[in-house]
Design an enzyme around this catalytic site. Structure first.
Site, short mmCIF file in Angstrom:
data_model
loop_
_atom_site.label_atom_id
_atom_site.label_comp_id
_atom_site.label_asym_id
_atom_site.label_seq_id
_atom_site.Cartn_x
_atom_site.Cartn_y
_atom_site.Cartn_z
N ASP A 87 0.84 -1.18 0.00
CA ASP A 87 0.00 0.00 0.00
C ASP A 87 0.88 1.24 0.00
OD1 ASP A 87 -2.29 1.53 0.00
OD2 ASP A 87 -2.97 0.94 1.99
N LYS A 88 0.22 2.37 -0.22
CA LYS A 88 0.86 3.67 -0.23
C LYS A 88 -0.03 4.63 0.54
CE LYS A 88 -0.01 7.77 -2.42
NZ LYS A 88 -1.36 8.38 -2.58
N HIS A 89 0.59 5.58 1.23
CA HIS A 89 -0.18 6.63 1.90
C HIS A 89 0.47 7.97 1.60
CE1 HIS A 89 -2.66 8.70 4.86
NE2 HIS A 89 -1.56 9.34 5.21
N SER A 90 -0.36 8.97 1.32
CA SER A 90 0.12 10.33 1.11
C SER A 90 -0.38 11.23 2.24
CB SER A 90 -0.39 10.87 -0.23
OG SER A 90 -0.14 12.26 -0.33
N THR B 285 -9.10 10.76 -1.92
CA THR B 285 -9.12 9.73 -2.95
C THR B 285 -10.51 9.12 -3.11
OG1 THR B 285 -6.79 9.22 -2.57
CG2 THR B 285 -8.09 7.54 -3.66
N ARG C 126 -9.74 15.12 18.60
CA ARG C 126 -8.63 16.00 18.25
C ARG C 126 -9.11 17.14 17.36
NH1 ARG C 126 -5.13 12.32 15.05
NH2 ARG C 126 -3.84 14.17 14.71
N SER D 60 -2.45 7.75 14.12
CA SER D 60 -3.69 7.77 13.35
C SER D 60 -3.49 7.16 11.97
CB SER D 60 -4.20 9.20 13.23
OG SER D 60 -5.37 9.26 12.44
N LYS E 8 -4.55 2.48 11.00
CA LYS E 8 -5.45 2.00 9.95
C LYS E 8 -4.69 1.20 8.90
CE LYS E 8 -7.10 6.18 9.05
NZ LYS E 8 -6.67 7.05 10.16
N LYS E 9 -3.51 1.66 8.51
CA LYS E 9 -2.73 0.94 7.50
C LYS E 9 -2.28 -0.42 8.03
CE LYS E 9 -2.84 3.84 4.08
NZ LYS E 9 -3.55 3.48 2.84
#
Length: 435
Positions: free
Chosen positions: A79-82, A119, A167, A182, A186-187
């Protein structure tokens, strides 16, 4: 255990035990911890920080507060996260490209936040596409298409869902430790074998300074690796839009231009780099350069677009979307050029202002309950260093109403700076950060 003692420990600069943080996270998930206690914990973490040990423990506790997915597939789960930016539609290109390289990508994504697009909102601009899937359908899409882009279910990291909401209303969103926990909770709950992080810096990013972006990247990478997920980060520039269009359907169009080989540019470049990093880390490529070439190769051959088409169809969208995407994407009723008031070089962008202009058009949310208009946005934005003649368009506004178009045009004029000399265009890829 006692929430008050855990809060006091963080307040005084100490580190609660893993068991204490596990209990606190479960209390966030099931309501055993009150909103007041959650807010006090968040403020203590913001002001005093957590140690690296505490950050890892909190991340794992939040991951374990709900369901953890496990996969039995024919390749690594990546996976990828930005961290977010304007015109950032990398996920739409990279997920199917990784699938075409033999990986499986169960991408749990988010919606628009602040001035940046989400996304899920982009994907949902394709008619019929559903991003809220039950687990059985989620698994089916990943198995058939090699990738799926979906919203997190209520069962994934529920402690994060609760703490983030607190928050958001207690001025504690900026905590480096809580941002890290955070994102990664999830990832990590998605059962990944590898992760690449795109941490952006510049006027269109959340982290405006490179020092802040680097600190976040280092925190994310060290925490994810300590939690057992091989992870690297790329520090990338966000001083100009990644593609020349902002807005949900408009960015899908840009992603399709790259996936079908009709466009190159920064989106194709960064997709290849991020893919190269995670393929190399996962052993699907001998090194980053070879991995990047493989990503470019599956895009050039059409295999990445084929996987994207399978994903769209499996999630309820048109079967022939890739072949004729322009026919399916919604169009705005008002399209207006924004003429440049003077001649000059495009010398700089206020990226956040451009993103907020799209939000004001209806392309994002000012409150959670807002309905997003997928057709609105900005297009034909010239890149840094472009010479623009007086009267030549600085952008095209796509709006639902003339009044909204007028406001967006004024925002564009205020957000794009023109100068007499060509600016130095920063490198797209600033650095790579590993464990």
């Amino acid at each position: 255990m006692d929430a008050r003692r855990i809060i006091a420990t963080v307040r005084d600069g100490g580190t609660p035990s893993r068991a204490e943080l596990g209990w606190f996270a479960q209390g966030l998930a099931d309501g055993g911890v009150t909103d007041a206690q959650a807010g006090a914990f968040a403020m203590a973490a913001l002001l005093r920080g957590l140690s690296e040990e505490g950050r890892v423990a909190l991340t794992l506790a939040m991951r374990d507060s709900g369901q953890r997915l496990q996969w039995d597939l024919g390749g690594p789960v990546l996976d990828k996260h930005s961290t977010g930016g304007i015109g950032d539609c990398v996920s739409l290109v990279l997920a199917p490209a990784l699938a075409a390289c033999g990986a499986y990508v169960p991408m749990i994504s988010g919606r628009g936040l602040g001035h940046t697009g989400g996304t899920l909102d982009k994907l949902e601009s394709i008619p019929g596409v559903a991003t809220t899937l039950d687990e059985a359908r989620f698994r089916d899409v990943v198995g058939k298409a090699g990738c799926a882009i979906v919203a997190a279910s209520a069962r994934i990291a529920p402690a994060d869902r609760r703490l983030y909401a607190v928050r958001d209303v207690t001025a504690t969103v900026e905590s480096l430790d809580l941002i890290t926990a955070s994102i990664l909770s999830k990832k990590l709950a998605a059962g990944l074998d590898g992760l690449v992080l795109d941490v952006k810096t510049g006027s269109g990013a959340f982290m405006k300074s490179e020092d802040d972006a680097r600190a976040l990247a280092q925190a994310l990478v060290s925490t994810a690796n300590a939690a057992g997920c091989p992870t690297s980060a790329v520090l990338s520039d966000m001083n100009q839009p990644l593609v020349p269009a902002l807005g949900n359907a408009l960015e899908v169009d840009q992603a399709m231009l790259v996936l079908t080989g009709a466009a190159k540019g920064p989106l194709a470049e960064i997709s290849a780099v991020l893919g190269g990093v995670v393929l190399a880390d996962a052993g699907l490529a001998p090194d980053i350069e070879d991995g990047a070439n493989r990503i470019a190769g599956v895009i050039a051959s059409g295999r990445a677009a084929e996987h994207f088409g399978r994903m769209v169809a499996a999630q309820g969208g048109p079967v022939e979307f890739v072949e004729n995407w322009a026919r399916f994407l919604p169009e705005a009723t008002v399209i207006r050029e924004v003429p440049s008031p003077v001649a000059g070089y495009v010398a700089g962008f206020d990226g956040e202002a451009l993103g907020l202009a799209v939000v004001d058009l209806g392309g994002g949310r000012q409150v959670e309950s807002d309905v997003v208009d997928p057709a609105v946005g900005l297009s034909d934005i010239p890149p840094l260093g472009t010479w623009v003649e007086k009267g030549q368009p600085l952008a095209r506004v796509h709006a639902a109403r003339t009044g909204a178009a007028d406001r967006a045009a004024q925002a564009v004029l205020g957000a794009i700076r023109l100068g007499d000399t060509a600016p130095q265009v920063p490198a797209l890829i600033r650095d790579r950060i590993t464990a």
